[in-house]
Design an enzyme around this catalytic site. Sequence first.
Site, PDB file in Angstrom:
ATOM      1  N   PRO A  79     -16.727 -63.291 -19.085  1.00 15.10           N
ATOM      2  CG  PRO A  79     -17.904 -61.856 -19.394  1.00 15.10           C
ATOM      3  CD  PRO A  79     -17.727 -63.198 -18.217  1.00 15.10           C
ATOM      4  CG  ASN A  80     -15.035 -59.899 -24.031  1.00 15.35           C
ATOM      5  OD1 ASN A  80     -15.605 -60.804 -24.547  1.00 15.35           O
ATOM      6  ND2 ASN A  80     -15.947 -59.520 -22.659  1.00 15.35           N
TER       7      ASN A  80
ATOM      8  NE  ARG B 201     -10.333 -58.433 -23.025  1.00 17.25           N
ATOM      9  CZ  ARG B 201     -11.357 -58.344 -22.113  1.00 17.25           C
ATOM     10  NH1 ARG B 201     -10.940 -59.702 -20.565  1.00 17.25           N
ATOM     11  NH2 ARG B 201     -12.222 -57.801 -20.764  1.00 17.25           N
TER      12      ARG B 201
ATOM     13  CE1 TYR C 246      -7.905 -57.143 -18.520  1.00 18.73           C
ATOM     14  CE2 TYR C 246      -8.170 -56.929 -21.346  1.00 18.73           C
ATOM     15  CZ  TYR C 246      -8.579 -56.461 -19.658  1.00 18.73           C
ATOM     16  OH  TYR C 246      -9.658 -56.296 -19.628  1.00 18.73           O
TER      17      TYR C 246
ATOM     18  CG  ASN D  12     -10.399 -62.539 -14.101  1.00 21.31           C
ATOM     19  OD1 ASN D  12     -11.768 -61.898 -14.165  1.00 21.31           O
ATOM     20  ND2 ASN D  12      -9.720 -62.318 -14.756  1.00 21.31           N
TER      21      ASN D  12
ATOM     22  CB  ALA E 232     -17.127 -57.445 -17.381  1.00 22.08           C
TER      23      ALA E 232
ATOM     24  CD  GLU F 234     -13.440 -59.898  -7.513  1.00 21.39           C
ATOM     25  OE1 GLU F 234     -13.259 -59.492  -5.286  1.00 21.39           O
ATOM     26  OE2 GLU F 234     -13.260 -59.090  -8.361  1.00 21.39           O
TER      27      GLU F 234
ATOM     28  CG  HIS G 146     -10.177 -58.356 -10.509  1.00 19.66           C
ATOM     29  ND1 HIS G 146     -11.023 -57.987 -11.936  1.00 19.66           N
ATOM     30  CD2 HIS G 146     -10.850 -58.165  -9.622  1.00 19.66           C
ATOM     31  CE1 HIS G 146     -12.494 -58.562 -11.822  1.00 19.66           C
ATOM     32  NE2 HIS G 146     -12.210 -58.178  -9.918  1.00 19.66           N
TER      33      HIS G 146
ATOM     34  NE  ARG H  51      -8.372 -51.534 -17.398  1.00 20.23           N
ATOM     35  CZ  ARG H  51      -9.345 -52.609 -17.929  1.00 20.23           C
ATOM     36  NH1 ARG H  51      -8.985 -53.893 -17.694  1.00 20.23           N
ATOM     37  NH2 ARG H  51      -9.733 -52.568 -19.417  1.00 20.23           N
TER      38      ARG H  51
HETATM   39  C1  DQA Z   1     -11.070 -58.359 -15.871  1.00 20.33           C
HETATM   40  C2  DQA Z   1     -11.292 -56.412 -15.349  1.00 20.33           C
HETATM   41  C3  DQA Z   1     -12.187 -55.960 -15.695  1.00 20.33           C
HETATM   42  O1  DQA Z   1     -12.981 -55.235 -15.456  1.00 20.33           O
HETATM   43  C4  DQA Z   1     -12.727 -56.551 -17.220  1.00 20.33           C
HETATM   44  O2  DQA Z   1     -13.990 -56.502 -17.977  1.00 20.33           O
HETATM   45  C5  DQA Z   1     -11.892 -58.083 -17.677  1.00 20.33           C
HETATM   46  C6  DQA Z   1     -10.837 -58.178 -17.376  1.00 20.33           C
HETATM   47  C7  DQA Z   1      -9.154 -58.529 -15.152  1.00 20.33           C
HETATM   48  O3  DQA Z   1      -8.361 -59.251 -15.617  1.00 20.33           O
HETATM   49  O4  DQA Z   1      -8.608 -57.255 -15.353  1.00 20.33           O
HETATM   50  O5  DQA Z   1     -12.342 -58.675 -18.429  1.00 20.33           O
HETATM   51  O6  DQA Z   1     -11.765 -58.747 -15.180  1.00 20.33           O
END
Ligand code: DQA
Length: 155
Positions: A18-19, A26, A31, A82, A85, A106, A108, A115
């Site tokens: 998500p997002n 964003r 990011y 990825n 959240a 995985e 990020h 963080r």
């Molecule tokens: C994320 C880190 C997560 O904590 C966050 O909720 C994201 C992106 C990252 O790529 O750094 O949406 O996975």
Amino acid sequence: MSGANEGGAVRVYVLNGPNLGRLGTRQVDVYGVTSYADLVTLCVDTGRELGLDVVVRQTDAEHELLGWLHQAADEQAAVVLNPAAWSHYSIAVRDACAMLRGPLVEVHISNIHAREEFRHHSVVSAVATGVICGLGVDGYRLALRHLATVLGATG
Ligand code: DQA
């Protein structure tokens, strides 16, 4: 592991939670300015160089990600994920990852350990082959490079 496709390239799924479709606008301080469209191009182009057939997807719907993970499990395909959240609380995503039969990297974009505390733990990491975090979108490129090596791709 899944076989090569007709062109000789090995299928790898790059799945985003998500997002992440909002990349580029964003929280650019966290990011970066690479858009989601640019990320797709980066992954597909990197795959082409490495002899991988890269399919990139993003969803804000958990059930959709679960379906894609089931498909990857059925195909014994490798996955770069990825979970965004969902990393921090989705046992359903973790359980689907545990069913995978190919390698799982995985990724990020941000360094989740530097963080907020609720981001420090990923429920997915224990069932991943490896984890890359904090290297920006370059983490996807590195994940694909690793998979090309272990899958014996020909790029
Ligand atoms: C994320 C880190 C997560 O904590 C966050 O909720 C994201 C992106 C990252 O790529 O750094 O949406 O996975």
